[in-house]
Design a protein around this motif. Structure first.
Motif, PDB file in Angstrom:
ATOM      1  N   PRO A 273       1.922  66.711   7.524  1.00  0.00           N
ATOM      2  CA  PRO A 273       2.855  68.124   6.940  1.00  0.00           C
ATOM      3  C   PRO A 273       3.938  67.992   7.986  1.00  0.00           C
ATOM      4  O   PRO A 273       3.974  67.636   8.905  1.00  0.00           O
ATOM      5  CB  PRO A 273       1.794  69.028   7.384  1.00  0.00           C
ATOM      6  CG  PRO A 273       0.876  68.531   8.336  1.00  0.00           C
ATOM      7  CD  PRO A 273       0.852  67.098   8.126  1.00  0.00           C
ATOM      8  N   ILE A 318      -2.982  75.231   6.797  1.00  0.00           N
ATOM      9  CA  ILE A 318      -3.028  73.744   6.358  1.00  0.00           C
ATOM     10  C   ILE A 318      -4.152  73.204   6.692  1.00  0.00           C
ATOM     11  O   ILE A 318      -5.028  72.482   5.839  1.00  0.00           O
ATOM     12  CB  ILE A 318      -1.830  73.080   7.259  1.00  0.00           C
ATOM     13  CG1 ILE A 318      -0.535  73.562   6.841  1.00  0.00           C
ATOM     14  CG2 ILE A 318      -1.848  71.444   7.073  1.00  0.00           C
ATOM     15  CD1 ILE A 318       0.780  73.232   7.557  1.00  0.00           C
ATOM     16  N   ASP A 323      -2.178  75.843   0.807  1.00  0.00           N
ATOM     17  CA  ASP A 323      -0.582  75.359   0.801  1.00  0.00           C
ATOM     18  C   ASP A 323       0.157  76.590   1.258  1.00  0.00           C
ATOM     19  O   ASP A 323       0.186  77.425   0.579  1.00  0.00           O
ATOM     20  CB  ASP A 323      -0.172  74.962  -0.567  1.00  0.00           C
ATOM     21  CG  ASP A 323       1.332  74.708  -0.757  1.00  0.00           C
ATOM     22  OD1 ASP A 323       1.911  74.597   0.413  1.00  0.00           O
ATOM     23  OD2 ASP A 323       1.603  74.085  -1.923  1.00  0.00           O
TER      24      ASP A 323
END
Length: 343
Positions: A273, A318, A323
């Motif tokens: 991420p 996360i 999301d």
């Protein structure tokens, strides 16, 4: 011949005495912890317990507070960030701590200049701070690896200055061998600075006045990839983050999307991420230039407390498979479309 030998012996004796004298003065600096970046004893004491690391430069150092991370995320964290530290400096310290701690998560802070600042532009500030964080053998090894012999005099002068400063502290009874003010690596910059002349008086007149350098320094890119490889080899989760900048900087700089795109691509290729917190939709409501920044680039303590809590919330989402994308704009162009300073 006799005079030559006598002169030679005198020179040798002078060099030896100068070396001993310099070594003693520098030892007063290195054996103490009188400056905010000297935290080796705390890291040694915590060795074997830390599972959550922050690796960054000054933006990371001033923005993520480990005591809040520990409470919010139930982790044992440490902020390893080094002011003006290169990716090489950051890799070196992170590698050392991964070797002696059960690290399972690393937050890598990436600012607009993380991959663009050359050695000539950066100087040796980051290395200077790193040397104070390493033990003697590691310090010597890294010194010989990264410092050009042509620049030995620069570092010698800096170390002597700090040693003399520490001698003054000792004379005043204020020298300390243990940094009692360190907060697991977190440290603000310019806290309480009354100068706010950097804040734009009229944001609309400052819109897109400047642009940051967007030429990648290959050495920094290599060390970023080495850092990501190191984490992958040790089964460590990684999250890339960009720390909030002041509204003044976001307004003035025209090419922030370039760096966002770089980091998004790296994150996508690595399957990790990346969150650019400048694009948080509530950015303007949460952070103000007047209250939450000590200068145009670095959060104040109040701003860091807010940001660390926000980071913890987003990171938890996360980790839980959620999301958080709907909480962020997709680009700086979209962000600026919602600002009140754009033409």
């Amino acid at each position: 011949m006799h005079n030559f030998r006598k002169t030679l012996l005198t020179i040798i004796l002078f060099i030896v005495l100068a070396a001993v004298f310099s070594g003693v003065i520098m030892a007063v600096y290195f054996r103490g912890e009188n400056f905010y970046y000297q935290d080796m004893k705390e890291r040694n004491e915590l060795s074997g317990t830390l599972d959550f690391m922050v690796s960054g430069a000054s933006h990371g150092m001033t923005s993520l507070i480990p005591t809040i991370l520990d409470e919010d995320l139930d982790v044992d964290s440490y902020n390893l960030s080094i002011a003006n530290g290169s990716l090489r400096d950051r890799y070196t310290l992170l590698e050392k701590e991964i070797e002696r701690n059960p690290v399972d998560t690393v937050v890598i802070e990436l600012s607009y200049d993380a991959l663009t600042k050359t050695e000539d532009e950066r100087g040796y500030e980051g290395e200077f701070y790193l040397f104070a964080k390493l033990n003697l053998s590691d310090r010597i090894r890294y010194f010989l690896k990264v410092i050009s012999p042509l620049d030995y005099d620069v570092l010698y002068s800096e170390f002597m200055d700090k040693g003399l400063e520490c001698l003054k502290l000792a004379d005043q009874g204020e020298w300390t061998g243990v940094n009692l003010e360190t907060d697991k690596g977190y440290s603000p910059i310019n806290e309480g600075n009354p100068d706010q002349s950097w804040i734009a008086d009229d944001y609309s007149k400052h819109y897109n006045l400047y642009s940051f350098s967007d030429v990648i320094d290959e050495s920094d890119l290599d060390y970023l990839n080495m850092t990501l490889d190191l984490c992958e080899e040790n089964d460590i989760d990684v999250i890339l983050v960009t720390i909030p900048l002041s509204e003044t900087v976001i307004c003035e700089q025209s090419n922030l999307d370039v760096f966002r795109e770089w980091y998004e691509q790296i994150a996508e290729e690595r399957g990790i991420p990346f969150v650019d917190f400048n694009l948080y939709k509530e950015h303007w409501e949460m952070f103000s230039d007047e209250e939450d920044f000590n200068d145009n680039l670095h959060l104040s303590v109040e701003g860091a407390e807010k940001f660390t809590q926000l980071f913890s919330e987003i990171y938890s989402m996360i980790q839980n498979g959620e999301d958080p994308g709907n909480l962020f704009y997709d680009s700086y162009e979209e962000l600026e479309a919602h600002a009140d300073y754009t033409p």
